[in-house]
Design a protein around this motif. Structure first.
Motif, PDB file in Angstrom:
ATOM      1  N   MET A  57      27.365   9.731  -6.593  1.00 51.00           N
ATOM      2  CA  MET A  57      27.194  10.370  -7.892  1.00 51.00           C
ATOM      3  C   MET A  57      28.381  10.096  -8.817  1.00 51.00           C
ATOM      4  SD  MET A  57      26.412  14.430  -8.545  1.00 51.00           S
ATOM      5  CE  MET A  57      25.074  14.446  -7.338  1.00 51.00           C
ATOM      6  N   ILE A  81      26.544  11.577  -1.047  1.00 50.69           N
ATOM      7  CA  ILE A  81      25.852  11.576  -2.332  1.00 50.69           C
ATOM      8  C   ILE A  81      26.824  11.908  -3.468  1.00 50.69           C
ATOM      9  CG2 ILE A  81      24.108  12.761  -3.722  1.00 50.69           C
ATOM     10  CD1 ILE A  81      22.933  10.746  -1.841  1.00 50.69           C
ATOM     11  N   ASN A 104      24.028   4.239  -8.489  1.00 45.88           N
ATOM     12  CA  ASN A 104      23.884   5.682  -8.349  1.00 45.88           C
ATOM     13  C   ASN A 104      22.437   6.085  -8.113  1.00 45.88           C
ATOM     14  OD1 ASN A 104      23.480   8.472  -9.277  1.00 45.88           O
ATOM     15  ND2 ASN A 104      25.601   8.395  -9.967  1.00 45.88           N
ATOM     16  N   GLY A 111      20.346   8.091  -4.735  1.00 42.68           N
ATOM     17  CA  GLY A 111      20.198   9.530  -4.891  1.00 42.68           C
ATOM     18  C   GLY A 111      18.847   9.996  -5.388  1.00 42.68           C
ATOM     19  N   THR A 165      16.414  12.924  -3.550  1.00 37.33           N
ATOM     20  CA  THR A 165      16.400  14.219  -4.241  1.00 37.33           C
ATOM     21  C   THR A 165      14.980  14.669  -4.553  1.00 37.33           C
ATOM     22  OG1 THR A 165      18.560  13.747  -5.240  1.00 37.33           O
ATOM     23  CG2 THR A 165      17.229  15.468  -6.270  1.00 37.33           C
ATOM     24  N   PHE A 186      25.801  14.249   4.280  1.00 36.71           N
ATOM     25  CA  PHE A 186      24.929  13.836   3.182  1.00 36.71           C
ATOM     26  C   PHE A 186      25.529  14.213   1.829  1.00 36.71           C
ATOM     27  CE2 PHE A 186      21.601  15.172   0.168  1.00 36.71           C
ATOM     28  CZ  PHE A 186      20.923  13.976  -0.011  1.00 36.71           C
TER      29      PHE A 186
END
Length: 411
Positions: A103, A99, A355, A359, A363, A95
């Motif tokens: 990012m 990510i 992005n 994410g 999050t 993960f």
């Protein structure tokens, strides 16, 4: 002697300001990158002041999410540590790497636009070369290693950006009544305005900042939630004020769609003079560079933590990850700029959305879960936090739909 004493006192005063609010200004830098400038300009052109109210709303939502993040930070409980405990070490490693790759796409776009600004402002005639130099400057900044120095550099860049747009904002006539009407919420059911509302919310609530904030206990040495709250509030307010300035200026001055680096500034040149173009490009370039570099701080914490390391800002694992992603950003940006029809501005519009679609909701969901592990939220807090989680998944869903159509039109 008195002059020396005054200078020393001034230095300490500025240093204390950076210590108290520097991390929040880094958050502002990460939010207010290349994509934000041109997304906001597009919103101003297409909808004038009618969506201005979304930005104060986004500020409120962002403060709520940062409240969750700050509570983890004061306990020195990094968000990735919680994710690793919940999904297990192998899944957490996969993960984190995935990510981190997503990012770094933000940095691809922002270093490309930094390069475009640098090429415009200097004798350099190549956006590609200027992009590489921008990435090298990012690595140099990381190699300062001491957080306070890096924080001071990025905070200064944010103040330069803020000052640039303030100069432009004060140089034009603002229709106060129209701006005031734009601050009154008005929800439209058409997909165009609705999608832009969601895009503005998603642009302000920037998920790498939460991985950074929850990992900064050693570097900042804040002891209370109120210190973190004061810090990130200043940063988010600065980002929203800059965003409002860009949207208002675009609504007043830009006659058609934004398609190139300098298009938002052309009407400003006609109205204010040639200096406005330079000020605009300096602001865009500084915003892009600070956002490109600061964003990767999140990956610098996240990846080592997923592999079980208790990393600190500027240590070897942190620098390996951040510098590696900067190099990867350049390796991706250079061929895109060289061999495709994508411009730096098109990258700035498209890549940040890629992005955020992936994410952001994950999050915020993880933050919600961590809150229940380390705290016992009241029922009111629970309702608010759940509402934010649902909103973030809605942001991702509608942004993904709009993004797919945008990429299809550009390719």
């Amino acid at each position: 002697m008195n002059n020396v004493q005054w200078t020393d006192d001034s230095y300490r005063y500025v240093w204390n300001l950076f210590r108290s609010y520097g991390m929040g200004l880094i958050f502002a830098a990460n939010i207010f990158g290349a994509g934000s400038i041109y997304i906001l300009s597009s919103v101003g052109v297409s909808f004038r002041f009618t969506l201005l109210w979304v930005l104060p709303l986004s500020l409120g939502v962002g403060l709520v999410v940062h409240e969750m993040s700050a509570r983890l930070a004061v306990l020195d409980q990094p968000l990735m540590g919680y994710i690793r405990d919940v999904i297990g070490s192998p899944a957490a490693k996969a993960f984190a790497v995935f990510i981190a790759f997503i990012m770094h796409l933000w940095s691809v776009a922002n270093y490309a636009l930094t390069g475009a600004a640098l090429a415009f402002l200097t004798p350099l005639d190549s956006v590609v070369i200027a992009t590489v130099l921008s990435g090298a400057a990012g690595i140099t900044l990381i190699e300062l290693r001491v957080y306070q120095r890096i924080e001071a550099v990025i905070a200064t860049l944010v103040l330069v950006v803020f000052g640039s747009y303030l100069v432009i904002f004060l140089g034009i006539d603002i229709p106060v009544a129209d701006v005031a009407r734009g601050l009154v919420p008005a929800v439209r059911t058409k997909m165009g305005p609705l999608t832009m509302i969601i895009a503005l919310v998603g642009t302000t609530i920037y998920y790498p900042n939460f991985f950074i904030q929850t990992s900064m206990h050693q570097a900042k040495e804040f002891d209370t939630v109120s210190q973190y709250r004061r810090d990130h509030t200043v940063g988010l307010v600065a980002a929203v004020l800059m965003s409002m300035a860009v949207l208002i200026v675009a609504a007043i001055t830009v006659p058609s769609g934004v398609v190139s680096l300098v298009d938002p500034a052309r009407p400003l040149v006609e109205e204010l003079g040639s200096w406005a173009l330079t000020v605009f490009i300096v602001g865009a370039g500084a915003a892009s560079f600070s956002s490109a570099t600061g964003t990767l701080f999140g990956a610098g914490f996240m990846v080592p933590q997923a592999f079980g390391n208790d990393t600190a800002f500027g240590d070897r694992p942190f620098r390996i990850v951040v510098n590696g992603l900067i190099v990867l950003s350049l390796l991706l940006a250079v061929p895109i700029l060289t061999f495709t029809d994508f411009s730096a501005v098109q990258l700035a519009l498209v890549v940040p959305a890629v992005n955020g679609v992936i994410g952001l909701p994950v999050t915020v969901l993880a933050l919600y879960g961590a809150m229940h592990r380390y705290y016992n939220p009241t029922w009111i807090e629970n309702v608010i936090f759940i509402g934010i989680v649902i909103l973030m998944f809605l942001v991702a869903l509608l942004t993904a739909t709009s993004l797919a159509e945008t990429i299809r039109m550009l390719v």
